[in-house]
Motif scaffolding. Structure first.
Motif, mmCIF file in Angstrom:
data_model
loop_
_atom_site.group_PDB
_atom_site.id
_atom_site.type_symbol
_atom_site.label_atom_id
_atom_site.label_comp_id
_atom_site.label_asym_id
_atom_site.label_seq_id
_atom_site.Cartn_x
_atom_site.Cartn_y
_atom_site.Cartn_z
ATOM 1 N N GLU A 67 72.598 40.556 33.816
ATOM 2 C CA GLU A 67 73.141 39.198 33.840
ATOM 3 C C GLU A 67 74.660 39.215 33.700
ATOM 4 N N GLU A 68 75.152 40.088 32.828
ATOM 5 C CA GLU A 68 76.597 40.195 32.659
ATOM 6 C C GLU A 68 77.273 40.689 33.932
ATOM 7 N N GLU A 69 76.656 41.694 34.567
ATOM 8 C CA GLU A 69 77.221 42.199 35.816
ATOM 9 C C GLU A 69 77.221 41.114 36.898
ATOM 10 N N ARG A 70 76.143 40.359 36.969
ATOM 11 C CA ARG A 70 76.051 39.289 37.970
ATOM 12 C C ARG A 70 77.106 38.217 37.697
ATOM 13 N N ARG A 71 77.276 37.888 36.431
ATOM 14 C CA ARG A 71 78.268 36.864 36.078
ATOM 15 C C ARG A 71 79.683 37.337 36.427
ATOM 16 N N GLU A 72 79.967 38.607 36.130
ATOM 17 C CA GLU A 72 81.288 39.134 36.467
ATOM 18 C C GLU A 72 81.508 39.170 37.978
ATOM 19 N N THR A 73 80.444 39.533 38.718
ATOM 20 C CA THR A 73 80.566 39.579 40.185
ATOM 21 C C THR A 73 80.852 38.196 40.755
#
Length: 328
Positions: A263-269
């Motif tokens: 989720e964090e990676e998706r949010r950063e992307t």
């Protein structure tokens, strides 16, 4: 110092190797408690009976058969019938030659000897006589009453009945209470039932206390508290259950951590793509305004159109990356 560390490591390894007591031992010891308690109750009953026998409060079981001849001889030697000469180990019935009752202490046990008295009407059989009555049933099953009779000098007949059971040494206790063995039996049964109920309640409390770490761990997992490790017990099977719950907690924790990282990676992307969208959007907007106002003509218009096209491709790439991040 190295030797101390080695000993410490060995002790820790030993603690890890010890998985706890078997559940069979934990439960089985309560059966041992019950058996030992029941044996203690039986021993108490025997000691109590022996104490009553030694104190003279109770006649022994063989008193009736051992002393019946002596009692009958004592009655035959009397000028006048005296019931006080008959120990409470016997029930008596005094009848005349016609079978009429003159004295008795039978009470509700009259049927025991009245049938015998009926058979002795008009009998002139001398001396002592002994017979065994048919069995009759009471609360403890079948019991045999024995009887003997003697013809006295005045023509009356005294019949004595007895059982091969301990009897109270006074008629008051004998007639107002159950037989001493019945009393001891009911007392032992009540004490045994109380013992079983008490040990059962104690066992339930101890076992539930040993299972408490599993219940607490399940409550923490239900509340999504996956940081606290599952505890331990001193029962092997409970520890096996707790170990399985610990593996489940760790697996859930790892799964949730992986999901959180995704989720964090998706949010950063998405955040990065949002920033990247601003540049082509600004370029498209500025060149679109130039073309709309007619300020760009000829080669300038072609250059503006090329810039718009390139920015559109960038927007398309950003849109594809956003879609990819959304379904990642």
């Amino acid at each position: 110092m190295a030797a101390v560390s080695k000993d410490t490591a060995s002790a820790a390894a030993g603690r890890r190797a010890w998985r706890g007591l078997p559940m069979g031992f934990v439960v089985g010891r309560y059966f041992v408690y019950v058996i030992v308690g029941l044996l203690a109750i039986v021993l108490w009953a025997q000691v109590s009976l022996r104490g009553m026998l030694r104190s003279g409060e109770v006649y022994p079981a063989d008193y009736g058969s051992e002393h019946v001849e002596e009692v009958l001889q004592r009655l035959a030697a009397q000028d006048e019938f005296d019931p006080e000469a008959i120990p409470s180990a016997y029930w008596y019935l005094l009848i005349d030659e016609k079978g009429n009752e003159l004295a008795t202490d039978l009470g509700d046990k009259g049927s025991i000897l009245y049938s015998v008295a009926e058979s002795l009407k008009g009998s002139d059989a001398p001396g002592w006589h002994v017979e065994e009555l048919p069995r009759y049933y009471d609360i403890w099953g079948s019991a045999v009453h024995h009887y003997r009779y003697a013809r006295l000098d005045n023509g009356t007949i005294v019949l004595l009945a007895y059982q091969n059971l301990p009897q109270y040494a006074t008629r008051e206790l004998r007639d107002s209470r159950p037989n001493v063995l019945v009393q001891l039996g009911w007392t032992c049964a009540g004490a045994g039932a109380a013992l079983i109920v008490g040990v059962g309640a104690w066992a339930a409390h101890v076992i539930s206390r040993k299972l408490r770490p599993a219940a607490e761990a399940a409550a923490r997992i239900e509340a999504s508290d996956l940081d606290s490790p599952v505890g331990r017990s001193n029962v092997r099977q409970v520890n096996d259950l707790l170990a399985a719950m610990e593996r489940m907690r760790a697996a859930l924790r790892e799964t949730l951590d992986a999901r959180w990282r995704a989720e964090e990676e998706r949010r950063e992307t998405v955040t990065q793509l949002a920033h990247e969208l601003k540049t082509p959007l600004t370029v498209v907007s500025a060149n679109a305004e130039l073309l709309a106002r007619g300020e760009a003509t000829g080669p300038d218009a072609e250059a503006a159109a090329a810039v718009v096209a390139d920015a559109a491709r960038q927007l398309d790439e950003c849109a594809s990356r956003i879609m990819s991040a959304a379904f990642k």
